[in-house]
Motif scaffolding. Structure first.
Motif, PDB file in Angstrom:
ATOM      1  N   TYR A  41       0.831  -1.202   0.000  1.00 52.87           N
ATOM      2  CA  TYR A  41       0.000   0.000   0.000  1.00 52.87           C
ATOM      3  C   TYR A  41       0.869   1.257   0.000  1.00 52.87           C
ATOM      4  CZ  TYR A  41      -3.688   3.257   1.436  1.00 52.87           C
ATOM      5  OH  TYR A  41      -4.578   4.297   1.500  1.00 52.87           O
ATOM      6  N   TRP A  42       1.972   1.206   0.751  1.00 56.60           N
ATOM      7  CA  TRP A  42       2.834   2.367   0.925  1.00 56.60           C
ATOM      8  C   TRP A  42       3.983   2.403  -0.075  1.00 56.60           C
ATOM      9  CZ3 TRP A  42       0.847   6.052   3.727  1.00 56.60           C
ATOM     10  CH2 TRP A  42      -0.086   5.726   4.718  1.00 56.60           C
ATOM     11  N   GLY A  43       4.240   1.319  -0.788  1.00 56.94           N
ATOM     12  CA  GLY A  43       5.326   1.287  -1.753  1.00 56.94           C
ATOM     13  C   GLY A  43       6.686   1.188  -1.090  1.00 56.94           C
ATOM     14  N   GLU A  44       7.728   1.453  -1.897  1.00 59.82           N
ATOM     15  CA  GLU A  44       9.105   1.404  -1.411  1.00 59.82           C
ATOM     16  C   GLU A  44       9.418   0.057  -0.769  1.00 59.82           C
ATOM     17  OE1 GLU A  44      11.378   4.268  -1.322  1.00 59.82           O
ATOM     18  OE2 GLU A  44       9.970   5.517  -2.420  1.00 59.82           O
ATOM     19  N   ARG A  45       9.799   0.088   0.479  1.00 59.55           N
ATOM     20  CA  ARG A  45      10.213  -1.135   1.175  1.00 59.55           C
ATOM     21  C   ARG A  45       9.148  -1.682   2.115  1.00 59.55           C
ATOM     22  NH1 ARG A  45      14.521   1.485   5.475  1.00 59.55           N
ATOM     23  NH2 ARG A  45      12.998   2.798   6.497  1.00 59.55           N
ATOM     24  N   GLU A  46       7.964  -1.086   2.096  1.00 59.96           N
ATOM     25  CA  GLU A  46       6.905  -1.485   3.031  1.00 59.96           C
ATOM     26  C   GLU A  46       6.243  -2.797   2.602  1.00 59.96           C
ATOM     27  OE1 GLU A  46       6.491   0.254   5.879  1.00 59.96           O
ATOM     28  OE2 GLU A  46       8.009   1.670   5.200  1.00 59.96           O
ATOM     29  N   ALA A  47       5.815  -3.578   3.585  1.00 58.92           N
ATOM     30  CA  ALA A  47       5.217  -4.890   3.353  1.00 58.92           C
ATOM     31  C   ALA A  47       3.960  -4.790   2.498  1.00 58.92           C
ATOM     32  CB  ALA A  47       4.889  -5.555   4.690  1.00 58.92           C
ATOM     33  N   GLY A  48       3.660  -5.883   1.787  1.00 59.47           N
ATOM     34  CA  GLY A  48       2.483  -5.938   0.939  1.00 59.47           C
ATOM     35  C   GLY A  48       1.605  -7.134   1.274  1.00 59.47           C
ATOM     36  N   LEU A  49       0.331  -7.027   0.947  1.00 59.22           N
ATOM     37  CA  LEU A  49      -0.648  -8.091   1.201  1.00 59.22           C
ATOM     38  C   LEU A  49      -1.412  -8.433  -0.067  1.00 59.22           C
ATOM     39  CD1 LEU A  49      -2.456  -6.957   4.491  1.00 59.22           C
ATOM     40  CD2 LEU A  49      -1.026  -8.974   4.209  1.00 59.22           C
ATOM     41  N   ILE A  50      -1.450  -9.719  -0.362  1.00 59.34           N
ATOM     42  CA  ILE A  50      -2.334 -10.241  -1.407  1.00 59.34           C
ATOM     43  C   ILE A  50      -2.822 -11.585  -0.906  1.00 59.34           C
ATOM     44  CG2 ILE A  50      -2.585 -10.999  -3.795  1.00 59.34           C
ATOM     45  CD1 ILE A  50      -0.259  -9.125  -4.531  1.00 59.34           C
ATOM     46  N   GLY A  51      -4.134 -11.683  -0.669  1.00 63.49           N
ATOM     47  CA  GLY A  51      -4.687 -12.925  -0.132  1.00 63.49           C
ATOM     48  C   GLY A  51      -4.027 -13.268   1.197  1.00 63.49           C
ATOM     49  N   ASP A  52      -3.567 -14.514   1.311  1.00 60.29           N
ATOM     50  CA  ASP A  52      -2.929 -14.953   2.563  1.00 60.29           C
ATOM     51  C   ASP A  52      -1.419 -14.765   2.549  1.00 60.29           C
ATOM     52  OD1 ASP A  52      -2.133 -16.939   0.808  1.00 60.29           O
ATOM     53  OD2 ASP A  52      -2.652 -18.591   2.144  1.00 60.29           O
ATOM     54  N   ALA A  53      -0.906 -13.997   1.590  1.00 61.55           N
ATOM     55  CA  ALA A  53       0.542 -13.802   1.447  1.00 61.55           C
ATOM     56  C   ALA A  53       0.963 -12.412   1.913  1.00 61.55           C
ATOM     57  CB  ALA A  53       0.966 -14.007  -0.006  1.00 61.55           C
ATOM     58  N   LEU A  54       1.995 -12.415   2.734  1.00 62.47           N
ATOM     59  CA  LEU A  54       2.662 -11.194   3.149  1.00 62.47           C
ATOM     60  C   LEU A  54       3.956 -11.110   2.353  1.00 62.47           C
ATOM     61  CD1 LEU A  54       2.815  -8.805   5.245  1.00 62.47           C
ATOM     62  CD2 LEU A  54       4.298 -10.323   6.568  1.00 62.47           C
ATOM     63  N   TYR A  55       4.099 -10.052   1.572  1.00 60.60           N
ATOM     64  CA  TYR A  55       5.289  -9.858   0.744  1.00 60.60           C
ATOM     65  C   TYR A  55       6.228  -8.883   1.444  1.00 60.60           C
ATOM     66  CZ  TYR A  55       2.824 -12.163  -3.041  1.00 60.60           C
ATOM     67  OH  TYR A  55       2.158 -13.085  -3.811  1.00 60.60           O
ATOM     68  N   VAL A  56       7.489  -9.273   1.528  1.00 58.55           N
ATOM     69  CA  VAL A  56       8.499  -8.456   2.195  1.00 58.55           C
ATOM     70  C   VAL A  56       9.822  -8.568   1.453  1.00 58.55           C
ATOM     71  CG1 VAL A  56       7.435  -8.665   4.489  1.00 58.55           C
ATOM     72  CG2 VAL A  56       9.132 -10.348   3.753  1.00 58.55           C
ATOM     73  N   ARG A  57      10.730  -7.660   1.780  1.00 59.96           N
ATOM     74  CA  ARG A  57      12.124  -7.737   1.353  1.00 59.96           C
ATOM     75  C   ARG A  57      12.977  -7.692   2.613  1.00 59.96           C
ATOM     76  NH1 ARG A  57      11.999  -2.896  -2.931  1.00 59.96           N
ATOM     77  NH2 ARG A  57      12.735  -1.832  -1.075  1.00 59.96           N
ATOM     78  N   ALA A  58      14.259  -7.935   2.447  1.00 54.10           N
ATOM     79  CA  ALA A  58      15.178  -7.881   3.584  1.00 54.10           C
ATOM     80  C   ALA A  58      15.176  -6.506   4.234  1.00 54.10           C
ATOM     81  CB  ALA A  58      16.587  -8.265   3.144  1.00 54.10           C
ATOM     82  N   ASP A  59      14.920  -5.440   3.437  1.00 55.04           N
ATOM     83  CA  ASP A  59      14.927  -4.085   3.977  1.00 55.04           C
ATOM     84  C   ASP A  59      13.546  -3.594   4.407  1.00 55.04           C
ATOM     85  OD1 ASP A  59      13.913  -3.810   1.365  1.00 55.04           O
ATOM     86  OD2 ASP A  59      14.891  -1.870   1.052  1.00 55.04           O
ATOM     87  N   THR A  60      12.575  -4.501   4.478  1.00 57.71           N
ATOM     88  CA  THR A  60      11.253  -4.136   4.976  1.00 57.71           C
ATOM     89  C   THR A  60      11.328  -3.933   6.486  1.00 57.71           C
ATOM     90  OG1 THR A  60      10.078  -5.309   3.217  1.00 57.71           O
ATOM     91  CG2 THR A  60       8.862  -4.925   5.259  1.00 57.71           C
ATOM     92  N   PRO A  61      10.798  -2.828   6.997  1.00 60.24           N
ATOM     93  CA  PRO A  61      10.776  -2.638   8.445  1.00 60.24           C
ATOM     94  C   PRO A  61       9.938  -3.724   9.128  1.00 60.24           C
ATOM     95  CG  PRO A  61      10.350  -0.562   7.315  1.00 60.24           C
ATOM     96  CD  PRO A  61      10.289  -1.644   6.280  1.00 60.24           C
ATOM     97  N   VAL A  62      10.432  -4.213  10.246  1.00 56.49           N
ATOM     98  CA  VAL A  62       9.712  -5.243  10.995  1.00 56.49           C
ATOM     99  C   VAL A  62       8.315  -4.749  11.368  1.00 56.49           C
ATOM    100  CG1 VAL A  62       9.699  -6.663  13.079  1.00 56.49           C
ATOM    101  CG2 VAL A  62      11.853  -6.267  11.865  1.00 56.49           C
ATOM    102  N   HIS A  63       8.207  -3.503  11.807  1.00 49.48           N
ATOM    103  CA  HIS A  63       6.889  -2.992  12.210  1.00 49.48           C
ATOM    104  C   HIS A  63       5.915  -3.006  11.040  1.00 49.48           C
ATOM    105  CE1 HIS A  63       6.759   1.082  10.404  1.00 49.48           C
ATOM    106  NE2 HIS A  63       8.065   1.049  10.515  1.00 49.48           N
ATOM    107  N   SER A  64       6.391  -2.790   9.822  1.00 46.22           N
ATOM    108  CA  SER A  64       5.531  -2.815   8.646  1.00 46.22           C
ATOM    109  C   SER A  64       5.018  -4.226   8.383  1.00 46.22           C
ATOM    110  CB  SER A  64       6.297  -2.292   7.430  1.00 46.22           C
ATOM    111  OG  SER A  64       5.542  -2.427   6.249  1.00 46.22           O
TER     112      SER A  64
END
Length: 153
Positions: A41-64
């Motif tokens: 939703y926030w772009g950049e390095r922030e986590a993403g949601l699609i269905g039951d999947a949480l999409y992240v990268r190594a540089d995604t903030p834990v709180h996100s």
């Protein structure tokens, strides 16, 4: 502390996020460094949601990652089935998401509620009482009640 100082997923013990979320019905999918994060939703390095999947990268903030996963956890199956990027929900549910992420922070290896509060403040969360900790300790009764009503705490 600034937004650049928040703890990143790469700083957690390997598999910590999966160990927390997979028993709760979420898949954690890590995308390549610098690749766009699907469902963010926030772009950049922030986590993403699609269905039951949480999409992240190594540089995604834990709180996100915690925040977006708590959106999923606060949804019923109907909303989960069509979830893509925008979790929706009303203001009380958003507060419940923030409360639940504070509860889960203490269950995530390598993280803590205290660190979550500092990271949320650094990222720019705004609460009436001026800090995430103050909100959680003094102004979150509605969020906790929502979670109790929905059987999440």
């Amino acid at each position: 502390m600034s937004e650049d100082d928040v703890l990143m997923l790469s700083e957690l013990p390997a598999g910590a996020l999966r160990a927390l979320l997979e028993p709760r019905g979420m898949r954690v999918l890590v995308v390549a460094p610098d690749a766009p994060i699907p469902g963010s939703y926030w772009g950049e390095r922030e986590a993403g949601l699609i269905g039951d999947a949480l999409y992240v990268r190594a540089d995604t903030p834990v709180h996100s990652a915690l925040h977006e996963s708590c959106h999923f956890l606060c949804m019923d199956e109907g909303r989960r089935s069509c979830l893509h990027t925008d979790a929706g929900g009303d203001d009380v549910e958003e507060s419940a998401v923030c409360y639940l992420q504070a509860v889960l922070a203490d269950q995530l290896a390598g993280y803590s509620r205290d660190r979550l509060f500092a990271d949320m403040d650094a990222w720019g969360y705004h609460f009436r009482l001026g800090s995430t900790r103050a909100w959680f300790e003094q102004d979150s009764d509605d969020a906790r009640a929502w979670l109790v009503t929905h059987g999440l705490v």
